[in-house]
Design a protein around this motif. Structure first.
Motif: not given
Length: 626
Positions: A341-348
């Motif tokens: 979930w966190a990776a989707q919040q901080y894409h790139g």
């Protein structure tokens, strides 16, 4: 020394964690030190698929485990100076994964039983069997059990290495006889019973001849309830045979200058290739290609004792810093879902791979700038060593092997090889991460020096192998390293040559004995004068010259010692000194025995005695005058 290393996984054949790295590196290091080493592993499905064509079939036999009578095949492979044995049973080991099955107790019970019963089919009869964790914890127990009936097993000593005491091999009480084939006496006396369950780790700790943890700090921590998972009393009871040996890594395998698994090679003297690896990692993980932003990496099993709760608490604060985050691993579902979930919040800026991939892990080690390990407990840890080898500066909590391998950065004297924090606290961890990120951003020269110090650290197995050989020597009673026959002969000849000198000196010592006895009180009185004798030495030199003729006249009085001194002169400096002291003592007595000597002789002797012996000499001088 003949050593059989028993393990459930080893590089390059099969791996799930750090145990495989240790089992793949330590036996060859022991062989390089001169020991005869063999390793025994289960024949997993992945071993057959990758190395089946290289394996040599040795024989087969049947192994009894309680009421079971099961086939066991033996295969071998020669590699790196070590004989690798594989025990085959498709019912237990022909599976895609190494662990995680409901019958793991039976699988590794069979493996431990097969190790003991297949020993006659190995190339040598081992003097030491080195066991690792609960998967081989039954080996010391079976050796004790079989040794009651068969004398040949009594000569084998056992060492148990605890890689992680959290995994103890606990099973229901009914498994003792029905599954493992052990008598109820093992539970009745408390050897293998704990909290109403069969505890294989406890039984192995009590039965093994030596126990060691994988770092000195972890060995001390195992005596504390916080780290020992209810085995702290057993560890304290067995403290006399407990030691801590820090693990190492294969310095040839993990070498950024020659490693073919990374995009570009580099060394401590030329770090240009690391920038290429960093750009390749950013492209591979879908991160923004920003060369001046540090990449913080995590390569770990996603479980609680790895300190992932701290990361979950302050992840948003971490991502406010000018940094990128890469996570590789798999484990508990709650952590997998959170990081996904966190990776989707901080894409790139944040990338997660919920898997374990050897190629990707090496890309992370070589391409990242900082390596985060906030473990709640970490027996040794190899990841921080590998990271430092590739110039990725570690950020760790001070526990277990992390404390033994990472020294905190000290800006005031430009020292240390990483960043550390002591308390298990998310705020403390965040503070250290912030310090590391801004050192990279604002002081690149200081960070470069820190990176080079980390790369220069020596984590080779040579040091650890010597420590293990000392442990084996202690329990077997064999000297190590063994003395070569040529050196033994040389030592014997030196002793023979020295013996006559001692014999010849004996009669001289006997004759001088009474003189020494008389001189003892004089020496006691003269003790304070010795301190002042240093400056007087120069003035006393001419007196010695005048006394030479006196010695010549007095020579006939001493009839026996003089020819003995001429025929057999003393070669040692200590013996010359002793002889001179005896002569001086005898000279002191001569005026007392021969009062008819010339007055000049009396004066010279009296003067000499007064200078050297004080009041005691004056008394002797007055006696012959009467």
């Amino acid at each position: 020394m003949k050593i059989l290393y028993a393990t459930s996984e080893a590089v390059p054949f099969c791996k799930t964690g750090g145990l495989a790295d240790v089992a793949g590196s330590l036996p060859p290091a022991l062989a390089e030190q001169g020991a005869e080493v063999a390793v025994v592993l289960p024949m997993y499905q992945r071993v057959k698929e990758r190395f089946g064509s290289q394996l040599k079939f040795e024989c087969y036999d049947f192994v009894d485990l309680a009421w079971r009578h099961s086939y066991c095949g033996l295969f071998s492979l020669e590699k790196d100076g070590v004989t690798w044995y594989f025990l085959d049973n498709e019912q237990y080991f022909n599976r895609p994964d190494l662990y995680g099955y409901i019958d793991d107790g039976e699988r590794f019970g069979f493996f431990s039983r097969a190790i003991v019963r297949m020993l006659p089919h190995f190339q040598f009869w081992p003097e030491v069997i080195h066991c690792n964790d609960w998967q081989t914890a039954l080996v010391p127990i079976y050796l004790k059990d079989d040794g009651v009936r068969e004398d040949r097993f009594r000569s084998i000593k056992t060492t148990l290495t605890i890689h992680n005491i959290e995994y103890q091999g606990r099973f229901g009480m009914q498994t003792l006889g029905d599954l493992f084939g052990l008598d109820q006496g093992w539970a009745a006396d408390g050897t293998i019973l704990m909290d109403g369950d069969v505890n294989l780790m406890k039984g192995a700790i009590l039965c093994a001849d030596a126990i060691n943890a994988v770092s000195p700090t972890y060995a001390n921590e195992l005596k504390m309830s916080y780290f020992a998972h209810r085995l702290e009393n057993i560890m304290r009871r067995c403290e006399y045979k407990l030691s801590g040996v820090l693990n190492g890594i294969d310095m040839k395998l993990y070498d950024p200058a020659t490693d073919q698994r990374i995009t570009a090679n580099y060394s401590v003297d030329d770090l240009e290739g690391k920038n290429v690896d960093k750009a390749a990692l950013q492209r591979m993980m879908g991160l923004r290609e920003e060369p001046h932003v540090p990449i913080v990496a995590i390569v770990s099993r996603l479980v609680s004792h790895k300190g992932l709760d701290l990361i979950c608490e302050v992840l948003h604060d971490m991502m406010e810093l000018p940094m990128q985050l890469v996570i590789l691993g798999k484990g508990d579902r709650k952590y997998e879902e959170f990081f996904h979930w966190a990776a989707q919040q901080y894409h790139g800026r944040m990338a997660v791979r919920l898997d374990y991939n050897e190629e990707l892990s090496m890309a992370i080690y070589s391409g990242a700038d900082l390596f985060l390990m906030p473990s709640k407990s970490e027996p040794c840890g190899l990841s921080q060593m590998i990271a430092m080898r590739y110039g990725t500066v570690p950020i760790v909590r001070e526990t277990g092997g992390l404390k033994d391998t990472v020294q905190p950065y000290e800006a005031w004297r430009d020292a240390g090889n990483g960043f550390t924090f002591a308390n298990y606290s998310s705020s403390d961890m965040l503070h250290v991460i912030r310090e590391a990120v801004y050192l990279y951003k604002d002081y690149p020269d200081a960070f470069s020096r820190l990176r080079k110090r980390a790369m220069k650290c020596d984590f080779s197995w040579a040091r650890s192998a010597k420590d293990y050989l000392r442990i084996y020597a202690n329990i077997t009673g064999q000297p190590w390293p063994s003395v070569e026959p040529e050196k033994v002969e040389e030592a014997a000849s030196v002793v023979e040559e020295a013996t006559p000198v001692v014999e010849e000196a004996a009669p001289v010592a006997e004759e001088a004995a009474p003189v020494v006895e008389e001189a003892v009180p004089v020496a006691e009185e003269a003790a304070p004068v010795v301190e002042e004798a240093a400056p007087v030495a120069e003035e006393a030199a001419p007196v010695v010259e005048e006394a030479v003729p006196v010695v010549e006249e007095a020579a006939p009085v001493v009839e026996e010692p003089v020819p003995a001194a001429e025929e057999k002169p003393m070669k040692k400096a200590a013996k010359k000194t002793e002889k001179k002291s005896v002569k001086k003592a005898k000279k002191d007595e001569k005026p007392a025995e021969k009062p008819e000597k010339k007055a000049a002789v009396k004066k010279t002797a009296a003067k000499k005695e007064t200078k050297k012996k004080g009041p005691a000499a004056k008394e002797k001088k007055e006696k012959p005058a009467e």
